[in-house]
Design a protein around this motif. Structure first.
Motif, PDB file in Angstrom:
ATOM      1  N   ALA A 115       0.836  -1.204   0.000  1.00  0.00           N
ATOM      2  CA  ALA A 115       0.000   0.000   0.000  1.00  0.00           C
ATOM      3  C   ALA A 115       0.869   1.252   0.000  1.00  0.00           C
ATOM      4  CB  ALA A 115      -0.929  -0.005   1.218  1.00  0.00           C
ATOM      5  N   THR A 116       1.939   1.223   0.791  1.00  0.00           N
ATOM      6  CA  THR A 116       2.865   2.359   0.835  1.00  0.00           C
ATOM      7  C   THR A 116       3.445   2.639  -0.543  1.00  0.00           C
ATOM      8  OG1 THR A 116       3.461   1.877   3.132  1.00  0.00           O
ATOM      9  CG2 THR A 116       4.990   3.243   1.876  1.00  0.00           C
ATOM     10  N   GLU A 117       3.823   1.575  -1.249  1.00  0.00           N
ATOM     11  CA  GLU A 117       4.403   1.762  -2.583  1.00  0.00           C
ATOM     12  C   GLU A 117       3.399   2.400  -3.537  1.00  0.00           C
ATOM     13  OE1 GLU A 117       7.206  -0.499  -5.819  1.00  0.00           O
ATOM     14  OE2 GLU A 117       6.916  -1.301  -3.817  1.00  0.00           O
ATOM     15  N   CYS A 118       2.154   1.965  -3.470  1.00  0.00           N
ATOM     16  CA  CYS A 118       1.124   2.539  -4.348  1.00  0.00           C
ATOM     17  C   CYS A 118       0.984   4.033  -4.118  1.00  0.00           C
ATOM     18  CB  CYS A 118      -0.217   1.845  -4.123  1.00  0.00           C
ATOM     19  SG  CYS A 118      -0.280   0.131  -4.678  1.00  0.00           S
ATOM     20  N   PHE A 119       0.869   4.432  -2.852  1.00  0.00           N
ATOM     21  CA  PHE A 119       0.665   5.840  -2.547  1.00  0.00           C
ATOM     22  C   PHE A 119       1.928   6.663  -2.772  1.00  0.00           C
ATOM     23  CE2 PHE A 119      -3.069   4.281  -0.209  1.00  0.00           C
ATOM     24  CZ  PHE A 119      -4.015   5.174  -0.701  1.00  0.00           C
ATOM     25  N   LEU A 120       3.088   6.071  -2.510  1.00  0.00           N
ATOM     26  CA  LEU A 120       4.336   6.806  -2.730  1.00  0.00           C
ATOM     27  C   LEU A 120       4.546   7.063  -4.219  1.00  0.00           C
ATOM     28  CD1 LEU A 120       6.606   8.050  -1.131  1.00  0.00           C
ATOM     29  CD2 LEU A 120       7.857   5.908  -1.280  1.00  0.00           C
ATOM     30  N   LEU A 121       4.192   6.109  -5.066  1.00  0.00           N
ATOM     31  CA  LEU A 121       4.284   6.328  -6.507  1.00  0.00           C
ATOM     32  C   LEU A 121       3.324   7.428  -6.955  1.00  0.00           C
ATOM     33  CD1 LEU A 121       4.601   2.644  -7.792  1.00  0.00           C
ATOM     34  CD2 LEU A 121       6.327   4.439  -7.994  1.00  0.00           C
ATOM     35  N   ALA A 122       2.145   7.496  -6.321  1.00  0.00           N
ATOM     36  CA  ALA A 122       1.194   8.567  -6.643  1.00  0.00           C
ATOM     37  C   ALA A 122       1.741   9.929  -6.207  1.00  0.00           C
ATOM     38  CB  ALA A 122      -0.149   8.289  -5.970  1.00  0.00           C
ATOM     39  N   VAL A 123       2.370   9.970  -5.030  1.00  0.00           N
ATOM     40  CA  VAL A 123       2.970  11.218  -4.541  1.00  0.00           C
ATOM     41  C   VAL A 123       4.098  11.666  -5.467  1.00  0.00           C
ATOM     42  CG1 VAL A 123       4.390  12.185  -2.686  1.00  0.00           C
ATOM     43  CG2 VAL A 123       2.326  10.903  -2.126  1.00  0.00           C
ATOM     44  N   MET A 124       4.906  10.725  -5.935  1.00  0.00           N
ATOM     45  CA  MET A 124       6.000  11.059  -6.847  1.00  0.00           C
ATOM     46  C   MET A 124       5.456  11.602  -8.167  1.00  0.00           C
ATOM     47  SD  MET A 124       8.441   7.771  -5.984  1.00  0.00           S
ATOM     48  CE  MET A 124       9.877   8.218  -6.969  1.00  0.00           C
ATOM     49  N   ALA A 125       4.332  11.060  -8.624  1.00  0.00           N
ATOM     50  CA  ALA A 125       3.691  11.573  -9.839  1.00  0.00           C
ATOM     51  C   ALA A 125       3.192  12.997  -9.618  1.00  0.00           C
ATOM     52  CB  ALA A 125       2.540  10.657 -10.257  1.00  0.00           C
ATOM     53  N   TYR A 126       2.622  13.258  -8.440  1.00  0.00           N
ATOM     54  CA  TYR A 126       2.155  14.611  -8.114  1.00  0.00           C
ATOM     55  C   TYR A 126       3.325  15.594  -8.076  1.00  0.00           C
ATOM     56  CZ  TYR A 126       0.243  18.500  -5.411  1.00  0.00           C
ATOM     57  OH  TYR A 126      -0.130  19.752  -4.979  1.00  0.00           O
ATOM     58  N   ASP A 127       4.447  15.154  -7.526  1.00  0.00           N
ATOM     59  CA  ASP A 127       5.647  15.998  -7.492  1.00  0.00           C
ATOM     60  C   ASP A 127       6.080  16.378  -8.900  1.00  0.00           C
ATOM     61  OD1 ASP A 127       8.273  17.034  -6.326  1.00  0.00           O
ATOM     62  OD2 ASP A 127       8.991  15.427  -7.623  1.00  0.00           O
ATOM     63  N   ARG A 128       6.078  15.425  -9.820  1.00  0.00           N
ATOM     64  CA  ARG A 128       6.448  15.719 -11.216  1.00  0.00           C
ATOM     65  C   ARG A 128       5.414  16.623 -11.878  1.00  0.00           C
ATOM     66  NH1 ARG A 128      10.712  16.540 -11.925  1.00  0.00           N
ATOM     67  NH2 ARG A 128      10.501  16.904  -9.712  1.00  0.00           N
ATOM     68  N   TYR A 129       4.147  16.428 -11.517  1.00  0.00           N
ATOM     69  CA  TYR A 129       3.082  17.272 -12.074  1.00  0.00           C
ATOM     70  C   TYR A 129       3.304  18.736 -11.692  1.00  0.00           C
ATOM     71  CZ  TYR A 129      -1.353  19.779 -11.766  1.00  0.00           C
ATOM     72  OH  TYR A 129      -2.321  20.740 -11.838  1.00  0.00           O
ATOM     73  N   VAL A 130       3.580  18.989 -10.411  1.00  0.00           N
ATOM     74  CA  VAL A 130       3.791  20.365  -9.965  1.00  0.00           C
ATOM     75  C   VAL A 130       5.054  20.943 -10.599  1.00  0.00           C
ATOM     76  CG1 VAL A 130       4.164  21.863  -7.967  1.00  0.00           C
ATOM     77  CG2 VAL A 130       2.597  19.927  -7.783  1.00  0.00           C
ATOM     78  N   ALA A 131       6.118  20.139 -10.680  1.00  0.00           N
ATOM     79  CA  ALA A 131       7.391  20.616 -11.223  1.00  0.00           C
ATOM     80  C   ALA A 131       7.270  21.017 -12.687  1.00  0.00           C
ATOM     81  CB  ALA A 131       8.467  19.543 -11.061  1.00  0.00           C
ATOM     82  N   ILE A 132       6.489  20.272 -13.448  1.00  0.00           N
ATOM     83  CA  ILE A 132       6.391  20.534 -14.895  1.00  0.00           C
ATOM     84  C   ILE A 132       5.244  21.472 -15.244  1.00  0.00           C
ATOM     85  CG2 ILE A 132       5.925  19.425 -17.130  1.00  0.00           C
ATOM     86  CD1 ILE A 132       7.460  16.981 -16.078  1.00  0.00           C
ATOM     87  N   CYS A 133       4.112  21.315 -14.565  1.00  0.00           N
ATOM     88  CA  CYS A 133       2.925  22.099 -14.928  1.00  0.00           C
ATOM     89  C   CYS A 133       2.820  23.422 -14.179  1.00  0.00           C
ATOM     90  CB  CYS A 133       1.665  21.278 -14.679  1.00  0.00           C
ATOM     91  SG  CYS A 133       1.598  19.751 -15.635  1.00  0.00           S
ATOM     92  N   ASP A 134       3.463  23.542 -13.033  1.00  0.00           N
ATOM     93  CA  ASP A 134       3.408  24.787 -12.260  1.00  0.00           C
ATOM     94  C   ASP A 134       4.774  25.079 -11.642  1.00  0.00           C
ATOM     95  OD1 ASP A 134       2.413  27.026 -11.077  1.00  0.00           O
ATOM     96  OD2 ASP A 134       1.144  25.999  -9.604  1.00  0.00           O
ATOM     97  N   PRO A 135       5.805  25.241 -12.503  1.00  0.00           N
ATOM     98  CA  PRO A 135       7.179  25.344 -11.996  1.00  0.00           C
ATOM     99  C   PRO A 135       7.429  26.569 -11.111  1.00  0.00           C
ATOM    100  CG  PRO A 135       7.077  25.899 -14.334  1.00  0.00           C
ATOM    101  CD  PRO A 135       5.736  25.336 -13.967  1.00  0.00           C
ATOM    102  N   LEU A 136       6.721  27.676 -11.336  1.00  0.00           N
ATOM    103  CA  LEU A 136       6.962  28.876 -10.547  1.00  0.00           C
ATOM    104  C   LEU A 136       6.532  28.691  -9.088  1.00  0.00           C
ATOM    105  CD1 LEU A 136       5.881  31.666 -13.081  1.00  0.00           C
ATOM    106  CD2 LEU A 136       8.188  30.843 -12.559  1.00  0.00           C
TER     107      LEU A 136
END
Length: 312
Positions: A115-136
């Motif tokens: 379960a931890t791996e599932c949610f951690l992968l989702a958190v990592m995806a969110y991190d990439r989303y913010v970095a690329i889609c809202d870099p400022l």
């Protein structure tokens, strides 16, 4: 092979321990399997351990992306240590018995880490989303406090549910065979040995799988749909390639892990087989953790640069 049962009321035998058959159907390959799994386990410990060390030592990697990567590598070490050492002992001693409590404990930790791996992968995806889609706004949105909270949430959110699910599974009566056709105590092979009606437990498995597998996967898909849309709008091919390279490694790990986990827990009971379950479990419990350090290091210039500083 050693078995142990206890006589219950009505002269019915109640299982007090299980026998993990593992790879007993390959008697001529026991030594080879012991060597292969030992090497894989050492590689996983070294590879993921090295990622944890370099992300702590190199200031250039003190970023949210690598903070979550260090958490992910730590998780893989724990994940493997729940299953592989027990398999190695069985291959070495040929004693495949495991106590009732030991089996329940292994399943509980295995499910929590899954379960931890599932949610951690989702958190990592969110991190990439913010970095690329809202870099400022990235430094503000993904502050150190937020990163720590997301990491802690990923590690602990599955604990109460998976403890409950483990208790539910092992509250069933086991009065027949105690031979588990698997190398670990996972839900599908254990449920096959239960006596009586297991429909409530099977429904619970599907509901928990939807919560801990399907929901994070949908969040990951939503993040990557926004990421891909943003990347395609970038003006140059070079900028598009650079943006995609920052999330391609994570996307590959997502496909490997969620693909095998989804097939294991969400496919219909009529399509289940012990051999397929065992093969899929090998994939996401052993092969994926082994490939993760290579996927992230070989496709990441910052990690390669940090490795060169440590290993000239």
């Amino acid at each position: 092979m050693k078995t142990e049962k206890k006589k219950a009321e009505g002269n019915v035998s109640t299982v007090m321990q299980f026998v993990l058959l593992g790879f007993s159907d390959l008697p001529d390959l026991q030594g080879l399997l012991l060597g292969v799994f030992s090497v894989i386990y050492i590689l996983i410990l070294l590879g993921n351990g090295l990622i944890v060390i370099i992300t702590r030592l190199d200031p250039a990697l003190h970023k949210p992306m690598y903070f979550f990567l260090a958490n992910f590598s730590s998780l893989e070490i724990c994940y493997m240590s729940v299953t592989v050492p027990r398999t190695l002992v069985s291959l070495w001693t040929q004693d495949r018995s495991i106590s009732f409590l030991g089996c329940a404990t292994q399943m509980c930790f295995f499910l929590i880490l899954e379960a931890t791996e599932c949610f951690l992968l989702a958190v990592m995806a969110y991190d990439r989303y913010v970095a690329i889609c809202d870099p400022l706004r990235y430094p503000l949105v993904m502050s150190q406090k937020v990163c720590v909270q997301l990491a802690i949430g990923s590690w602990v959110c599955g604990i109460p549910v998976q403890i409950g699910q483990t208790c539910q599974v092992f509250s069933l009566p086991f009065c027949g065979s105690n031979r588990v056709n698997h190398f670990l105590c996972d839900i599908p092979p254990i449920l096959r040995l239960a006596c009586g009606d297991t429909s409530a437990q099977e429904v619970s498995v599907y509901l928990v799988a939807v919560l801990f597998v399907a929901v994070p996967f949908i969040l990951i898909l939503a993040s990557y749909s926004k990421i891909i849309s943003t990347i395609l709008r970038l003006p140059t091919a070079q900028s598009r390639a650079k943006a995609f390279s920052t999330c391609s490694s994570h996307l590959l790990v997502v496909v490997l892990f969620f693909g095998s986990a989804t097939i294991t827990y969400l496919r219909p009971k009529s399509n289940r087989s012990a051999g397929t379950d065992k093969l899929l479990s090998l994939f996401y419990t052993i092969l994926t953790p082994m490939f993760n350090p290579m996927i992230y290091s070989l496709r990441n210039k910052d990690v390669i640069a940090a490795l060169k500083k440590i290993v000239p």
